[in-house]
Design a protein around this motif. Structure first.
Motif, PDB file in Angstrom:
ATOM      1  N   GLU A  58      96.933  52.286 -18.209  1.00 31.44           N
ATOM      2  CA  GLU A  58      96.174  51.030 -18.173  1.00 31.44           C
ATOM      3  C   GLU A  58      94.669  51.317 -18.150  1.00 31.44           C
ATOM      4  N   ARG A  59      94.280  52.341 -17.391  1.00 29.12           N
ATOM      5  CA  ARG A  59      92.865  52.699 -17.359  1.00 29.12           C
ATOM      6  C   ARG A  59      92.395  53.183 -18.729  1.00 29.12           C
ATOM      7  N   GLN A  60      93.179  54.001 -19.404  1.00 27.81           N
ATOM      8  CA  GLN A  60      92.800  54.498 -20.725  1.00 27.81           C
ATOM      9  C   GLN A  60      92.765  53.366 -21.769  1.00 27.81           C
ATOM     10  N   ILE A  61      93.664  52.417 -21.638  1.00 29.18           N
ATOM     11  CA  ILE A  61      93.643  51.263 -22.553  1.00 29.18           C
ATOM     12  C   ILE A  61      92.372  50.449 -22.332  1.00 29.18           C
ATOM     13  N   GLY A  62      91.983  50.286 -21.079  1.00 31.74           N
ATOM     14  CA  GLY A  62      90.741  49.574 -20.802  1.00 31.74           C
ATOM     15  C   GLY A  62      89.543  50.297 -21.391  1.00 31.74           C
ATOM     16  N   ASN A  63      89.539  51.638 -21.292  1.00 30.38           N
ATOM     17  CA  ASN A  63      88.447  52.407 -21.891  1.00 30.38           C
ATOM     18  C   ASN A  63      88.454  52.271 -23.423  1.00 30.38           C
ATOM     19  N   ALA A  64      89.657  52.238 -24.010  1.00 28.01           N
ATOM     20  CA  ALA A  64      89.753  52.089 -25.468  1.00 28.01           C
ATOM     21  C   ALA A  64      89.249  50.726 -25.906  1.00 28.01           C
ATOM     22  N   ASP A  65      89.567  49.670 -25.115  1.00 25.30           N
ATOM     23  CA  ASP A  65      89.072  48.338 -25.444  1.00 25.30           C
ATOM     24  C   ASP A  65      87.539  48.304 -25.399  1.00 25.30           C
ATOM     25  N   ALA A  66      87.017  48.959 -24.358  1.00 22.37           N
ATOM     26  CA  ALA A  66      85.551  48.998 -24.257  1.00 22.37           C
ATOM     27  C   ALA A  66      84.947  49.786 -25.416  1.00 22.37           C
ATOM     28  N   GLU A  67      85.611  50.845 -25.847  1.00 23.57           N
ATOM     29  CA  GLU A  67      85.114  51.651 -26.965  1.00 23.57           C
ATOM     30  C   GLU A  67      85.170  50.865 -28.276  1.00 23.57           C
ATOM     31  N   VAL A  68      86.229  50.079 -28.460  1.00 17.24           N
ATOM     32  CA  VAL A  68      86.348  49.250 -29.667  1.00 17.24           C
ATOM     33  C   VAL A  68      85.241  48.201 -29.699  1.00 17.24           C
ATOM     34  N   ALA A  69      85.011  47.561 -28.546  1.00 19.56           N
ATOM     35  CA  ALA A  69      83.964  46.547 -28.481  1.00 19.56           C
ATOM     36  C   ALA A  69      82.595  47.160 -28.732  1.00 19.56           C
ATOM     37  N   GLY A  70      82.350  48.342 -28.211  1.00 17.85           N
ATOM     38  CA  GLY A  70      81.070  49.000 -28.425  1.00 17.85           C
ATOM     39  C   GLY A  70      80.869  49.403 -29.874  1.00 17.85           C
ATOM     40  N   ALA A  71      81.920  49.869 -30.524  1.00 12.12           N
ATOM     41  CA  ALA A  71      81.811  50.249 -31.937  1.00 12.12           C
ATOM     42  C   ALA A  71      81.545  49.032 -32.807  1.00 12.12           C
ATOM     43  N   GLU A  72      82.156  47.891 -32.479  1.00 17.05           N
ATOM     44  CA  GLU A  72      81.890  46.672 -33.228  1.00 17.05           C
ATOM     45  C   GLU A  72      80.437  46.241 -33.072  1.00 17.05           C
ATOM     46  N   GLY A  73      79.905  46.354 -31.896  1.00 17.91           N
ATOM     47  CA  GLY A  73      78.508  45.999 -31.674  1.00 17.91           C
ATOM     48  C   GLY A  73      77.571  46.921 -32.448  1.00 17.91           C
ATOM     49  N   ASP A  74      77.903  48.200 -32.464  1.00 20.25           N
ATOM     50  CA  ASP A  74      77.071  49.145 -33.210  1.00 20.25           C
ATOM     51  C   ASP A  74      77.111  48.844 -34.719  1.00 20.25           C
ATOM     52  N   ALA A  75      78.275  48.473 -35.207  1.00 20.44           N
ATOM     53  CA  ALA A  75      78.389  48.161 -36.643  1.00 20.44           C
ATOM     54  C   ALA A  75      77.546  46.941 -36.987  1.00 20.44           C
TER      55      ALA A  75
END
Length: 253
Positions: A58-75
């Motif tokens: 669950e912790r790793q999934i939360g980190n992955a969600d945050a990473e996806v959101a950050g990559a979208e913002g960077d794009a």
């Protein structure tokens, strides 16, 4: 059956008999209870490990969600800055994060039913252990009561080790008592016959017999004298009547 087979069967039978004699039901019940508690502890450890894995996923999934959101913002920022190369790199990073999250979610979905099964197994095992504990205590109490009853019965009937020789001891004591009584009667009879003498009396048997005869004659003579004295004594007379006053004395007065 071969000789070796018969020897093996005989050894097995003797071993079982010896084990049955040495086995204590209380120890067997306690050992079974300890094994069940050990199994429960192992189940709890497995459940704790699986739950820890669940929390980690669950912790790793939360980190992955945050990473996806950050990559979208960077794009978006790269597109706004007309940097398609940076936007493309951000989108590639986002896709990798999405793939990683999918893998983590699959692992989480697979482990969740295991947690439910382990929790259910733990609950059922705890219920079973509690029932077994109650049965164990009941059986131990019943066994203790039956064991006490057997010991009391053995004591009352003389079957046990403590009172096994009481009956024989009583019979031996009774035989000795009867023998001693017969000996006493025999010695008394011998003394009356004159065959046994008092060591402090130096008189012969004839002298003793004459002395007894004299004593008997003396007692008889004293009895006859007493009877004669009673016959010679006059009976007590009745009290004299009170004399009456004569008529003459009355007239004179």
């Amino acid at each position: 059956m071969s000789i070796l087979g018969r020897v093996a069967d005989l050894f097995h039978a003797k071993t079982n008999k010896l084990l049955n004699a040495l086995e204590d039901p209380n120890d067997t019940l306690d050992l079974s209870y300890e094994k069940m508690l050990t199994g429960l502890q192992e189940t709890k450890r497995h459940l704790a490990d699986v739950v820890a894995q669940q929390k980690s996923l669950e912790r790793q999934i939360g980190n992955a969600d945050a990473e996806v959101a950050g990559a979208e913002g960077d794009a978006r920022l790269a597109v706004q800055a007309d940097r398609d190369d940076l936007a493309r790199a951000a989108l590639v990073h986002r896709q990798r994060a999405v793939d990683n999250r999918t893998t983590l979610q699959s692992a989480l979905d697979a482990i969740t039913p295991q947690i439910a099964k382990l929790a259910d197994y733990q609950q059922r095992l705890e219920d079973r252990i509690e029932r077994f504990r109650t049965q164990k205590d009941t059986m131990k109490a019943s066994y203790a009561a039956a064991q006490a009853q057997v010991k009391v019965t053995q004591s009352l009937t003389g079957v046990g080790d403590k009172l096994s020789g009481v009956g024989d001891s009583m019979r031996r004591a009774e035989d000795k008592m009867l023998g001693m009584r017969d000996k006493a009667d025999a010695m008394d009879s011998l003394m009356q016959q004159g065959l046994l003498n008092d060591p402090t009396d130096n008189r012969s048997a004839t002298q003793k017999e004459l002395a007894d005869l004299r004593d008997t004659h003396l007692v008889d003579a004293q009895l006859e004298q007493l009877k004669a004295d009673l016959k010679a004594t006059p009976a007590l007379s009745a009290p004299a009547a009170t004399p009456q006053i004569s008529q003459d004395k009355t007239d004179k007065s």
